[in-house]
Design a protein around this motif. Structure first.
Motif, PDB file in Angstrom:
ATOM      1  N   CYS A  90       0.860  -1.184   0.000  1.00  0.00           N
ATOM      2  CA  CYS A  90       0.000   0.000   0.000  1.00  0.00           C
ATOM      3  C   CYS A  90       0.892   1.228   0.000  1.00  0.00           C
ATOM      4  CB  CYS A  90      -0.904   0.003   1.227  1.00  0.00           C
ATOM      5  SG  CYS A  90      -2.010   1.443   1.296  1.00  0.00           S
ATOM      6  N   GLU A  91       0.662   2.124  -0.949  1.00  0.00           N
ATOM      7  CA  GLU A  91       1.449   3.351  -1.059  1.00  0.00           C
ATOM      8  C   GLU A  91       0.577   4.557  -0.727  1.00  0.00           C
ATOM      9  OE1 GLU A  91       3.558   3.899  -4.689  1.00  0.00           O
ATOM     10  OE2 GLU A  91       4.574   1.954  -4.587  1.00  0.00           O
ATOM     11  N   VAL A  92       1.120   5.442   0.082  1.00  0.00           N
ATOM     12  CA  VAL A  92       0.462   6.704   0.423  1.00  0.00           C
ATOM     13  C   VAL A  92       1.395   7.817  -0.011  1.00  0.00           C
ATOM     14  CG1 VAL A  92      -0.511   8.129   2.264  1.00  0.00           C
ATOM     15  CG2 VAL A  92      -0.641   5.624   2.418  1.00  0.00           C
ATOM     16  N   HIS A  93       0.939   8.630  -0.968  1.00  0.00           N
ATOM     17  CA  HIS A  93       1.814   9.714  -1.396  1.00  0.00           C
ATOM     18  C   HIS A  93       1.113  11.060  -1.305  1.00  0.00           C
ATOM     19  CE1 HIS A  93       0.326   9.758  -5.722  1.00  0.00           C
ATOM     20  NE2 HIS A  93       0.652  11.033  -5.593  1.00  0.00           N
ATOM     21  N   THR A  94       1.902  12.054  -0.943  1.00  0.00           N
ATOM     22  CA  THR A  94       1.421  13.425  -0.784  1.00  0.00           C
ATOM     23  C   THR A  94       2.199  14.316  -1.728  1.00  0.00           C
ATOM     24  OG1 THR A  94       0.848  13.062   1.535  1.00  0.00           O
ATOM     25  CG2 THR A  94       1.109  15.338   0.835  1.00  0.00           C
ATOM     26  N   ALA A  95       1.466  15.153  -2.456  1.00  0.00           N
ATOM     27  CA  ALA A  95       2.087  15.995  -3.481  1.00  0.00           C
ATOM     28  C   ALA A  95       1.677  17.445  -3.308  1.00  0.00           C
ATOM     29  CB  ALA A  95       1.686  15.508  -4.872  1.00  0.00           C
ATOM     30  N   ALA A  96       2.549  18.333  -3.763  1.00  0.00           N
ATOM     31  CA  ALA A  96       2.258  19.765  -3.817  1.00  0.00           C
ATOM     32  C   ALA A  96       2.303  20.180  -5.283  1.00  0.00           C
ATOM     33  CB  ALA A  96       3.277  20.553  -2.998  1.00  0.00           C
ATOM     34  N   PRO A  97       1.195  20.005  -6.010  1.00  0.00           N
ATOM     35  CA  PRO A  97       1.211  20.328  -7.437  1.00  0.00           C
ATOM     36  C   PRO A  97       1.099  21.833  -7.680  1.00  0.00           C
ATOM     37  CG  PRO A  97      -0.550  18.763  -6.851  1.00  0.00           C
ATOM     38  CD  PRO A  97      -0.069  19.410  -5.601  1.00  0.00           C
ATOM     39  N   LYS A  98       1.758  22.275  -8.728  1.00  0.00           N
ATOM     40  CA  LYS A  98       1.568  23.632  -9.226  1.00  0.00           C
ATOM     41  C   LYS A  98       0.917  23.515 -10.594  1.00  0.00           C
ATOM     42  CE  LYS A  98       3.855  28.084  -9.973  1.00  0.00           C
ATOM     43  NZ  LYS A  98       5.146  28.820  -9.940  1.00  0.00           N
ATOM     44  N   LEU A  99      -0.202  24.200 -10.775  1.00  0.00           N
ATOM     45  CA  LEU A  99      -1.038  24.005 -11.951  1.00  0.00           C
ATOM     46  C   LEU A  99      -1.195  25.288 -12.748  1.00  0.00           C
ATOM     47  CD1 LEU A  99      -3.079  22.102 -13.489  1.00  0.00           C
ATOM     48  CD2 LEU A  99      -4.847  23.083 -11.993  1.00  0.00           C
ATOM     49  N   THR A 100      -0.862  25.214 -14.035  1.00  0.00           N
ATOM     50  CA  THR A 100      -1.230  26.252 -14.990  1.00  0.00           C
ATOM     51  C   THR A 100      -2.215  25.627 -15.958  1.00  0.00           C
ATOM     52  OG1 THR A 100       0.843  27.495 -14.848  1.00  0.00           O
ATOM     53  CG2 THR A 100      -0.441  27.750 -16.863  1.00  0.00           C
ATOM     54  N   MET A 101      -3.414  26.209 -16.014  1.00  0.00           N
ATOM     55  CA  MET A 101      -4.471  25.662 -16.851  1.00  0.00           C
ATOM     56  C   MET A 101      -5.256  26.837 -17.418  1.00  0.00           C
ATOM     57  SD  MET A 101      -7.044  22.531 -15.897  1.00  0.00           S
ATOM     58  CE  MET A 101      -7.608  23.300 -14.386  1.00  0.00           C
ATOM     59  N   GLY A 102      -5.222  26.978 -18.749  1.00  0.00           N
ATOM     60  CA  GLY A 102      -5.848  28.146 -19.333  1.00  0.00           C
ATOM     61  C   GLY A 102      -5.135  29.397 -18.879  1.00  0.00           C
ATOM     62  N   LYS A 103      -5.888  30.322 -18.272  1.00  0.00           N
ATOM     63  CA  LYS A 103      -5.318  31.605 -17.848  1.00  0.00           C
ATOM     64  C   LYS A 103      -4.951  31.656 -16.378  1.00  0.00           C
ATOM     65  CE  LYS A 103      -7.900  34.317 -21.266  1.00  0.00           C
ATOM     66  NZ  LYS A 103      -9.012  35.275 -21.443  1.00  0.00           N
ATOM     67  N   ILE A 104      -5.088  30.550 -15.654  1.00  0.00           N
ATOM     68  CA  ILE A 104      -4.812  30.600 -14.221  1.00  0.00           C
ATOM     69  C   ILE A 104      -3.580  29.777 -13.873  1.00  0.00           C
ATOM     70  CG2 ILE A 104      -7.242  30.985 -13.646  1.00  0.00           C
ATOM     71  CD1 ILE A 104      -7.345  28.036 -12.727  1.00  0.00           C
ATOM     72  N   THR A 105      -2.868  30.235 -12.855  1.00  0.00           N
ATOM     73  CA  THR A 105      -1.750  29.490 -12.281  1.00  0.00           C
ATOM     74  C   THR A 105      -1.924  29.492 -10.772  1.00  0.00           C
ATOM     75  OG1 THR A 105      -0.209  30.032 -14.067  1.00  0.00           O
ATOM     76  CG2 THR A 105       0.743  29.415 -11.963  1.00  0.00           C
ATOM     77  N   VAL A 106      -1.951  28.305 -10.180  1.00  0.00           N
ATOM     78  CA  VAL A 106      -2.114  28.188  -8.733  1.00  0.00           C
ATOM     79  C   VAL A 106      -1.178  27.126  -8.193  1.00  0.00           C
ATOM     80  CG1 VAL A 106      -4.505  28.998  -8.595  1.00  0.00           C
ATOM     81  CG2 VAL A 106      -4.054  26.589  -9.053  1.00  0.00           C
ATOM     82  N   ALA A 107      -0.664  27.360  -6.988  1.00  0.00           N
ATOM     83  CA  ALA A 107       0.051  26.329  -6.241  1.00  0.00           C
ATOM     84  C   ALA A 107      -0.991  25.632  -5.381  1.00  0.00           C
ATOM     85  CB  ALA A 107       1.148  26.938  -5.385  1.00  0.00           C
ATOM     86  N   LEU A 108      -1.428  24.464  -5.804  1.00  0.00           N
ATOM     87  CA  LEU A 108      -2.508  23.771  -5.123  1.00  0.00           C
ATOM     88  C   LEU A 108      -2.103  23.338  -3.721  1.00  0.00           C
ATOM     89  CD1 LEU A 108      -3.684  21.479  -8.065  1.00  0.00           C
ATOM     90  CD2 LEU A 108      -4.863  23.509  -7.207  1.00  0.00           C
ATOM     91  N   ALA A 109      -3.076  23.306  -2.835  1.00  0.00           N
ATOM     92  CA  ALA A 109      -2.836  22.760  -1.501  1.00  0.00           C
ATOM     93  C   ALA A 109      -2.427  21.292  -1.639  1.00  0.00           C
ATOM     94  CB  ALA A 109      -4.098  22.886  -0.649  1.00  0.00           C
ATOM     95  N   PRO A 110      -1.613  20.774  -0.723  1.00  0.00           N
ATOM     96  CA  PRO A 110      -1.170  19.381  -0.834  1.00  0.00           C
ATOM     97  C   PRO A 110      -2.335  18.398  -0.968  1.00  0.00           C
ATOM     98  CG  PRO A 110       0.102  20.516   0.843  1.00  0.00           C
ATOM     99  CD  PRO A 110      -0.985  21.467   0.427  1.00  0.00           C
ATOM    100  N   ILE A 111      -2.131  17.393  -1.799  1.00  0.00           N
ATOM    101  CA  ILE A 111      -3.119  16.330  -1.965  1.00  0.00           C
ATOM    102  C   ILE A 111      -2.484  15.006  -1.544  1.00  0.00           C
ATOM    103  CG2 ILE A 111      -4.295  17.531  -3.842  1.00  0.00           C
ATOM    104  CD1 ILE A 111      -2.940  15.664  -5.822  1.00  0.00           C
TER     105      ILE A 111
END
Length: 275
Positions: A90-111
């Motif tokens: 069983c793997e549990v992973h946590t990521a801090a993605p940074k997303l540019t999509m269309g006209k927005i760029t956000v540093a997403l909260a950890p998932i």
């Protein structure tokens, strides 16, 4: 994200606020419509990011989350029939993605994502999805893409990733939907409401072992080839919202993905997870 309780749905105040906000959104869309996307691929083949791009504070948050997950495997799914628990993990992973999509760029909260993988009785590679946890992230400029969207609660906008129903952690493929949250949007407003956003992550470099006991491994990956669909189920503001967000967007999108993960084999888990 706090919800406004100042007015009841259908009240004249809500209708007035919605009308004003809709006009503001249209005006804001016109104001930002001439600007280009925040990321555009160069003519030559893009080079992989050399290092994790998240701020150190976010990276620390990810490391802390993974450390706390090292003893929390509560989302591990049940195993398929006939497999060997000692060979499945069983793997549990946590990521801090940074997303540019269309006209927005956000540093997403950890998932946080949890899944199981291991050999099937026929010798093939098996995977079982577990769960995903996320929280909303404010979109700069809110619904209008202007300072008013950051300061007026009714014009605020947040984005929250959700599991899109497809994943293959052997190859780095997974899908997400992105729920859009605002006092003026219905609960079902989502980017990828019909078909989710499909990602094919490519590694930015080698993995790094941070700890052996418990095992904690860091890696960085990215995808700059995915297509971003329009937002749907967003009510009367759907068209203006998509213009504000620059959606749909066939190119110029980027997901950079800095993550850590931990794992344990199923013979070490409680019986309810071990199958």
């Amino acid at each position: 994200m706090t919800k406004s309780a100042a007015a009841r749905p259908g009240s004249s105040l809500v209708r007035r606020v919605a009308g004003v906000a809709g006009a503001a959104l249209l005006a804001g869309t016109a104001a930002v419509g001439a600007s280009g996307v925040a990321y555009s691929a160069p003519a030559a083949a893009p080079a992989p990011p050399a290092a994790p791009s998240v701020p150190s504070s976010v990276a620390s948050s990810v490391a802390s989350s993974v450390a706390s997950s090292a003893t929390d495997f509560s989302d591990c799914p049940a195993l398929p029939e006939g497999v060997d628990p000692a060979r499945w993990r069983c793997e549990v992973h946590t990521a801090a993605p940074k997303l540019t999509m269309g006209k927005i760029t956000v540093a997403l909260a950890p998932i946080t994502m949890t899944h199981a993988e291991g050999p099937l009785p026929d010798g093939g590679k098996g995977q079982v999805w577990g769960a995903m946890h996320s929280s909303p992230t404010a979109v700069p400029g809110g619904l209008t893409g202007t300072p008013a969207g950051d300061h007026a609660a009714a014009l605020g906008l947040a984005i929250q990733p959700e599991y899109g129903g497809r994943s293959d952690f052997y190859t780095g493929q997974f899908s997400l939907r992105f729920r859009l949250l605002s006092p003026l949007l219905p609960p079902g407003c989502t980017i990828g409401a019909g078909e989710p956003v499909d990602f094919q992550l490519k590694r930015s470099g080698p993995s790094t072992w941070i700890s052996q006991d418990p095992p904690v491994i860091e890696f960085s990956a990215y995808d700059d080839t995915f297509t971003a669909p329009a937002a749907g189920h967003c009510g009367p503001l759907t068209g203006a919202l998509n213009r504000r967000l620059g959606l749909p967007a066939a190119e110029g999108n980027l997901m950079s993905y800095d993550a850590s993960y931990t794992f344990t084999t199923y013979d070490r888990l409680p019986a309810k997870n071990g199958g």
